[in-house]
Design a protein around this motif. Structure first.
Motif, PDB file in Angstrom:
ATOM      1  N   GLN A  72      68.750  76.355 -66.692  1.00 54.16           N
ATOM      2  CA  GLN A  72      68.507  76.501 -68.117  1.00 54.16           C
ATOM      3  C   GLN A  72      67.085  76.089 -68.449  1.00 54.16           C
ATOM      4  OE1 GLN A  72      71.500  73.493 -69.511  1.00 54.16           O
ATOM      5  NE2 GLN A  72      69.782  72.719 -70.758  1.00 54.16           N
ATOM      6  N   VAL A  73      66.674  76.343 -69.672  1.00 58.89           N
ATOM      7  CA  VAL A  73      65.319  76.002 -70.084  1.00 58.89           C
ATOM      8  C   VAL A  73      65.091  74.500 -69.894  1.00 58.89           C
ATOM      9  CG1 VAL A  73      65.881  75.589 -72.538  1.00 58.89           C
ATOM     10  CG2 VAL A  73      63.585  76.338 -71.880  1.00 58.89           C
ATOM     11  N   GLY A  74      63.902  74.167 -69.396  1.00 61.25           N
ATOM     12  CA  GLY A  74      63.577  72.771 -69.132  1.00 61.25           C
ATOM     13  C   GLY A  74      63.879  72.321 -67.728  1.00 61.25           C
ATOM     14  N   SER A  75      64.578  73.133 -66.953  1.00 57.58           N
ATOM     15  CA  SER A  75      64.882  72.766 -65.568  1.00 57.58           C
ATOM     16  C   SER A  75      63.720  73.125 -64.654  1.00 57.58           C
ATOM     17  CB  SER A  75      66.147  73.485 -65.084  1.00 57.58           C
ATOM     18  OG  SER A  75      65.931  74.884 -64.998  1.00 57.58           O
ATOM     19  N   MET A  76      63.564  72.337 -63.582  1.00 58.25           N
ATOM     20  CA  MET A  76      62.802  72.814 -62.446  1.00 58.25           C
ATOM     21  C   MET A  76      63.801  73.671 -61.686  1.00 58.25           C
ATOM     22  SD  MET A  76      59.753  71.881 -62.830  1.00 58.25           S
ATOM     23  CE  MET A  76      59.128  72.513 -61.268  1.00 58.25           C
ATOM     24  N   TYR A  77      63.572  74.949 -61.679  1.00 50.87           N
ATOM     25  CA  TYR A  77      64.609  75.930 -61.371  1.00 50.87           C
ATOM     26  C   TYR A  77      65.355  75.616 -60.072  1.00 50.87           C
ATOM     27  CZ  TYR A  77      66.913  80.387 -60.795  1.00 50.87           C
ATOM     28  OH  TYR A  77      67.859  81.359 -60.620  1.00 50.87           O
ATOM     29  N   LYS A  78      66.693  75.574 -60.202  1.00 50.74           N
ATOM     30  CA  LYS A  78      67.628  75.338 -59.094  1.00 50.74           C
ATOM     31  C   LYS A  78      67.440  73.976 -58.408  1.00 50.74           C
ATOM     32  CE  LYS A  78      70.167  79.152 -58.772  1.00 50.74           C
ATOM     33  NZ  LYS A  78      70.143  80.011 -57.586  1.00 50.74           N
ATOM     34  N   GLN A  79      66.741  73.050 -59.103  1.00 53.77           N
ATOM     35  CA  GLN A  79      66.461  71.783 -58.441  1.00 53.77           C
ATOM     36  C   GLN A  79      66.668  70.569 -59.335  1.00 53.77           C
ATOM     37  OE1 GLN A  79      62.778  69.848 -55.850  1.00 53.77           O
ATOM     38  NE2 GLN A  79      63.014  72.060 -55.987  1.00 53.77           N
ATOM     39  N   SER A  80      66.173  70.591 -60.553  1.00 56.74           N
ATOM     40  CA  SER A  80      66.260  69.410 -61.401  1.00 56.74           C
ATOM     41  C   SER A  80      66.766  69.795 -62.790  1.00 56.74           C
ATOM     42  CB  SER A  80      64.894  68.730 -61.518  1.00 56.74           C
ATOM     43  OG  SER A  80      64.965  67.620 -62.394  1.00 56.74           O
ATOM     44  N   ILE A  81      67.940  69.279 -63.156  1.00 59.49           N
ATOM     45  CA  ILE A  81      68.534  69.535 -64.469  1.00 59.49           C
ATOM     46  C   ILE A  81      67.694  68.854 -65.548  1.00 59.49           C
ATOM     47  CG2 ILE A  81      70.602  69.140 -65.884  1.00 59.49           C
ATOM     48  CD1 ILE A  81      72.163  69.012 -63.196  1.00 59.49           C
ATOM     49  N   PRO A  82      67.432  69.514 -66.673  1.00 61.05           N
ATOM     50  CA  PRO A  82      66.654  68.861 -67.735  1.00 61.05           C
ATOM     51  C   PRO A  82      67.398  67.671 -68.330  1.00 61.05           C
ATOM     52  CG  PRO A  82      67.553  70.941 -68.522  1.00 61.05           C
ATOM     53  CD  PRO A  82      67.818  70.888 -67.050  1.00 61.05           C
ATOM     54  N   LEU A  83      66.642  66.708 -68.826  1.00 60.58           N
ATOM     55  CA  LEU A  83      67.219  65.516 -69.430  1.00 60.58           C
ATOM     56  C   LEU A  83      67.838  65.803 -70.790  1.00 60.58           C
ATOM     57  CD1 LEU A  83      64.350  63.013 -68.567  1.00 60.58           C
ATOM     58  CD2 LEU A  83      66.544  63.285 -67.386  1.00 60.58           C
TER      59      LEU A  83
END
Length: 239
Positions: free
Chosen positions: A137-148
């Motif tokens: 989703q928006v704000g993620s480092m794609y496929k690696q870090s979920i946004p806060l």
């Protein structure tokens, strides 16, 4: 009584003075302007025979779904990046097919198949009222870090990214001396807090590193059926 030598105040070096810009629009005085609303002279096209697929009208850059991505001519290591984008008010689609784009903070080219982009991507997507996998989703480092947090605004509103990027460093043998890290604010809300990446952000498979140096920044044209996404006021400060 304390001794003068015990005091901890430091007076040098004196930080340089920088005139800040507005939250929207004006860049700070020491910024490198990547797009000021007039032309795309700092960028290269995937499809140089069809540059009009990236259109600049009234200071706004809009990407056609068939345009191919846009990449900076220059390369960078560590920087602060500001970017503003808009997803159309009448956007259609769902999941990953709803305003899908992205910013490759360091773009490394295509993979061995020649099909997939390699690099470190922070996601652009309409997640105002649209569910998808949370590490995409928006704000993620794609496929690696979920946004806060999900700080998405409604389609049709201008949105901002302010990102601090630290490029990875490598030893001579290709091993990682220090990993890449990213701090990102989406619409003024912290979504990545000095996250250390495990490698590039591939669509398929686990992240991994390969040795590289300074790299360009890339705006992704995803090519899905979504209506075109617009950008404005793109600048960076090298760190």
């Amino acid at each position: 009584m304390y001794k003068e030598s015990q005091k901890t105040e430091v007076y040098q070096p004196v930080p340089p003075k920088v005139v800040p810009g507005n939250f929207f629009g004006e860049a700070p005085s020491d910024a490198l302007i990547l797009f000021d609303g007039t032309d795309l002279g700092k960028w290269t096209y995937d499809n140089p025979k069809n540059p009009e697929s990236w259109k600049v009208v009234d200071g706004i850059l809009t990407v056609d779904k068939k345009a191919g991505s846009l990449t900076t001519k220059d390369t960078y290591m560590d920087y602060q990046l500001h970017l503003e984008y808009q997803i159309p008010k009448d956007i259609t689609g769902e999941g990953q097919s709803r305003g899908n784009s992205g910013i490759f903070l360091a773009y490394l080219g295509l993979d061995e198949s020649g099909l997939f982009e390699e690099g470190y991507e922070i996601q652009i997507l309409d997640n105002y009222n649209n569910e998808t996998y949370v590490n995409g989703q928006v704000g993620s480092m794609y496929k690696q870090s979920i946004p806060l947090a999900n700080a998405a605004k409604a389609p049709g509103e201008w949105q901002t990214y302010d990102i601090v990027w630290r490029a990875p460093r490598f030893n001579e043998d290709g091993s990682v001396a220090s990993p890449a890290s990213v701090t990102a604010l989406h619409n003024g809300v912290l979504v990545q807090n000095n996250y250390e990446l495990k490698g590039i952000t591939p669509w398929i498979g686990p992240p991994s590193y390969r040795k590289h140096g300074a790299s360009p920044i890339r705006l992704q044209a995803h090519g899905d059926p979504s209506e075109p996404i617009s950008f404005r006021n793109i600048w960076l400060r090298e760190l």
